[in-house]
Design an enzyme around this catalytic site. Structure first.
Site, PDB file in Angstrom:
ATOM      1  N   TYR A  81       4.512  -4.637 -11.313  1.00 36.86           N
ATOM      2  CA  TYR A  81       4.950  -6.019 -11.121  1.00 36.86           C
ATOM      3  C   TYR A  81       5.594  -6.577 -12.390  1.00 36.86           C
ATOM      4  CZ  TYR A  81       2.135  -5.620  -6.889  1.00 36.86           C
ATOM      5  OH  TYR A  81       1.615  -5.211  -5.691  1.00 36.86           O
TER       6      TYR A  81
ATOM      7  N   ALA B  78       0.841  -1.195   0.000  1.00 34.34           N
ATOM      8  CA  ALA B  78       0.000   0.000   0.000  1.00 34.34           C
ATOM      9  C   ALA B  78       0.877   1.246   0.000  1.00 34.34           C
ATOM     10  CB  ALA B  78      -0.931   0.012   1.213  1.00 34.34           C
TER      11      ALA B  78
ATOM     12  N   ASN C 149      -6.307  -3.249 -11.600  1.00 36.24           N
ATOM     13  CA  ASN C 149      -5.292  -2.347 -11.049  1.00 36.24           C
ATOM     14  C   ASN C 149      -4.098  -2.300 -12.003  1.00 36.24           C
ATOM     15  OD1 ASN C 149      -3.434  -0.887  -9.565  1.00 36.24           O
ATOM     16  ND2 ASN C 149      -3.867  -1.938  -7.637  1.00 36.24           N
TER      17      ASN C 149
ATOM     18  N   GLU D  76      -1.168 -11.720  -5.532  1.00 37.52           N
ATOM     19  CA  GLU D  76      -2.470 -11.535  -6.168  1.00 37.52           C
ATOM     20  C   GLU D  76      -2.698 -10.041  -6.289  1.00 37.52           C
ATOM     21  OE1 GLU D  76      -3.936 -13.471  -2.959  1.00 37.52           O
ATOM     22  OE2 GLU D  76      -3.938 -15.463  -3.842  1.00 37.52           O
TER      23      GLU D  76
END
Length: 147
Positions: free
Chosen positions: A118, A73, A111, A106
């Site tokens: 990633y 986050a 998103n 995950e």
């Protein structure tokens, strides 16, 4: 970065970490969940502080050569400033020193910013979990092989 520190979470950080989680996530973890991570011998929560403000965190597990990225986050005020990338790079480097074989995570299928991040680190989509999140959104399972 001027005034940037990445360090492990302590019990004294729980309130700030939970506040960031609530500001950043659709389905936030509870304070108890974060407290449980402190007691989990496989878990580590790294915090990124910028100029004394909590900018983001990453929670990883390292179990039997496999890294599981549990939660990432970034505080809304620090988005698009490389916080998640710095945290991910730091966590992966720490795990590389331990000889991990693969890393898994995950991510919400919608998103795109996180998926792009990633992929930049070499993660590839392994599978999709339909209706994974409470609102019915799919999750992409992504994997990074070390080596």
């Amino acid at each position: 970065m001027t005034g940037e520190v990445i360090r492990p979470m302590t019990a004294e950080d729980l309130a700030q970490v939970h506040a960031l989680e609530c500001a950043a996530q659709q389905d936030p973890w509870s304070p108890e969940h974060f407290a449980a991570e402190l007691g989990n011998p496989f878990s580590r929560v790294d915090l990124c502080w910028r100029d004394g403000q909590l900018a983001g965190f990453i929670c990883t597990w390292l179990v039997a050569g496999e890294v599981q990225i549990q939660n990432v986050a970034t505080a809304p005020a620090f988005r698009r400033q490389g916080v998640a990338a710095r945290l991910l790079a730091t966590a992966l480097e720490r795990c590389r020193l331990s000889g991990f074989e693969s890393a898994w995570l995950e991510v919400r299928a919608g998103n795109m910013a996180a998926i792009s991040l990633y992929k930049h680190f070499g993660f590839r989509e392994a599978t999709r979990r339909p209706d994974y999140y409470p609102d019915g959104e799919d999750a992409l399972v992504m994997c990074l092989k070390n080596g």
